[in-house]
Scaffold this active site. Structure first.
Site, PDB file in Angstrom:
ATOM      1  N   LYS A 143       0.770  -1.360  -0.023  1.00  0.00           N
ATOM      2  CA  LYS A 143      -0.055  -0.402  -0.294  1.00  0.00           C
ATOM      3  C   LYS A 143       0.923   1.154  -0.213  1.00  0.00           C
ATOM      4  CE  LYS A 143      -4.769  -1.756   2.125  1.00  0.00           C
ATOM      5  NZ  LYS A 143      -5.327  -1.892   2.932  1.00  0.00           N
ATOM      6  N   LYS A 202      -7.205 -12.685  -7.335  1.00  0.00           N
ATOM      7  CA  LYS A 202      -8.449 -12.249  -6.289  1.00  0.00           C
ATOM      8  C   LYS A 202      -9.303 -11.404  -6.887  1.00  0.00           C
ATOM      9  CE  LYS A 202      -9.841 -12.347  -2.198  1.00  0.00           C
ATOM     10  NZ  LYS A 202      -9.310 -11.719  -0.112  1.00  0.00           N
ATOM     11  N   LYS A 240     -12.908  -5.605  -3.844  1.00  0.00           N
ATOM     12  CA  LYS A 240     -14.054  -4.710  -3.976  1.00  0.00           C
ATOM     13  C   LYS A 240     -14.092  -3.196  -4.347  1.00  0.00           C
ATOM     14  CE  LYS A 240     -14.521  -4.613   0.928  1.00  0.00           C
ATOM     15  NZ  LYS A 240     -13.423  -3.633   0.999  1.00  0.00           N
TER      16      LYS A 240
END
Ligand code: TRP
Length: 334
Positions: free
Chosen positions: A114, A197, A200
């Site tokens: 991140k 994967k 969202k």
């Protein structure tokens, strides 16, 4: 208090909930409500480690709660709550901070990732995120935490912190939580890239089936999903990741074993499978979206559910905070 094992899990109100969140997580939570003492949190304090628009965050919390309810999470059987409503999360996170080394946090792969993608906002909260997550878990003496692979390292930190504080204080302040590996539930992969994967927060909406997608959008996305060129309908994650992903989505929404689907579709083309899968997904989403709309329209009902959750979670958190504050040497009476 029940004597069932305590399960805690959380989802960040960021992005839009996908079929992957349902199949990989929420479906299991729904099942666990009967056998376990469950707490499910919307972790809004985690969400603000990246910048959020306040109005959108507020709206998304309501949206996620309504989807939880529509998917079958039941406030009479589980504690559904918003993290920021329970002051114990921030209180315990601070305390645990003082037992965590900088080096431990620097090793976290999610932080490294991140920090690499949000270079304009590498804030201290982002660095400290795993400690807040440990606080979420340890505050409620959770026995088991359902998490995906990407969260295993964070859970390991929570375990280490529990053991460390227990050892340093000489008392069993915290239950050491175990990862919970569900019996059922597959990982849903991206439609356009079945090696990663479904997420969202994907920048490419065509990769995900959102729980609030319209039927025609779902159909279009499934038709365009990446498969392969050998033409055989068979589950094989390594050789045929795209097709295997479609079969596992089909299996989850229609509640049918993959082997049955393989047998039924033997000799048919991918077009047929995709058409039927789109219908099955739509048949799953339509009643869900109807229930969602009903929950969404009832703002007073939602406020009531949130208030009940906040109260129940706060009451459960309190003894942990009191215990650890006392052992730390904080003067009582505040
Ligand atoms: N970090 C988790 C995620 O991004 C969300 C989370 C926060 C969580 N607190 C938690 C998950 C406690 C399980 C338990 O997926």
């Amino acid at each position: 208090m029940s004597d069932k094992p305590v399960v805690l899990s959380g989802i960040q109100p960021s992005g839009s909930l996908t079929l992957g969140n349902y199949v990989g997580a929420i479906k299991n939570w729904v099942a666990l409500q009967n056998s376990h003492d469950c707490l499910f949190a919307l972790v809004d304090m985690h969400a603000i480690t990246v910048r959020q628009d306040p109005a959108a965050l507020r709206e998304r919390c309501h949206e996620f709660l309504c989807l939880y309810l529509a998917l079958g999470l039941d406030p009479d059987r589980a504690t559904l709550f918003v993290q920021s409503h329970v002051s114990g999360h921030a209180q315990l996170a601070w305390l645990l901070n003082c037992h965590t080394s900088m080096g431990e946090l620097r090793r976290m792969t999610q932080f490294k990732e991140k920090a690499g993608t949000h270079t304009d906002n590498v804030n201290a909260g982002l660095f400290d995120y795993p400690v807040l997550m440990a606080a979420d878990i340890l505050l409620y003496q959770a026995d088991a935490v359902p998490v995906g692979d990407d969260q295993k390292q964070h859970l390991e930190l929570a375990r280490n912190l529990a053991e460390r504080v227990n050892a340093r204080t000489g008392e069993r302040v915290f239950t050491v939580p175990e990862p919970f590996i569900p019996e059922v539930g597959a990982r849903v992969m991206r439609l356009g890239d079945p090696t990663a994967k479904m997420s969202k927060s994907d920048d490419v909406p065509a990769n995900s089936i959102y729980l609030l997608d319209e039927p025609k959008t779902v159909t279009k996305k499934i038709k365009r999903a990446v498969t392969d060129s050998d033409g055989e309908i068979r589950y094989d994650e390594a050789q045929k990741p795209g097709l295997s992903n479609l079969l596992s989505i089909y299996s989850a929404v229609a509640d049918r074993p993959i082997a049955d689907l393989e047998r039924d579709y033997a000799g048919f083309g991918y077009g047929r499978l995709k058409g039927d899968l789109a219908e099955a997904v739509v048949a799953f989403l339509e009643p869900l979206q109807k229930r969602y709309a009903e929950f969404s329209a009832d703002r007073a009902g939602l406020a009531d559910i949130l208030a009940r959750g906040a109260k129940a979670a706060s009451q459960r958190a309190e003894p942990t905070i009191e215990h650890v504050y006392r052992l730390t040497g904080f003067v009582p009476g505040g």
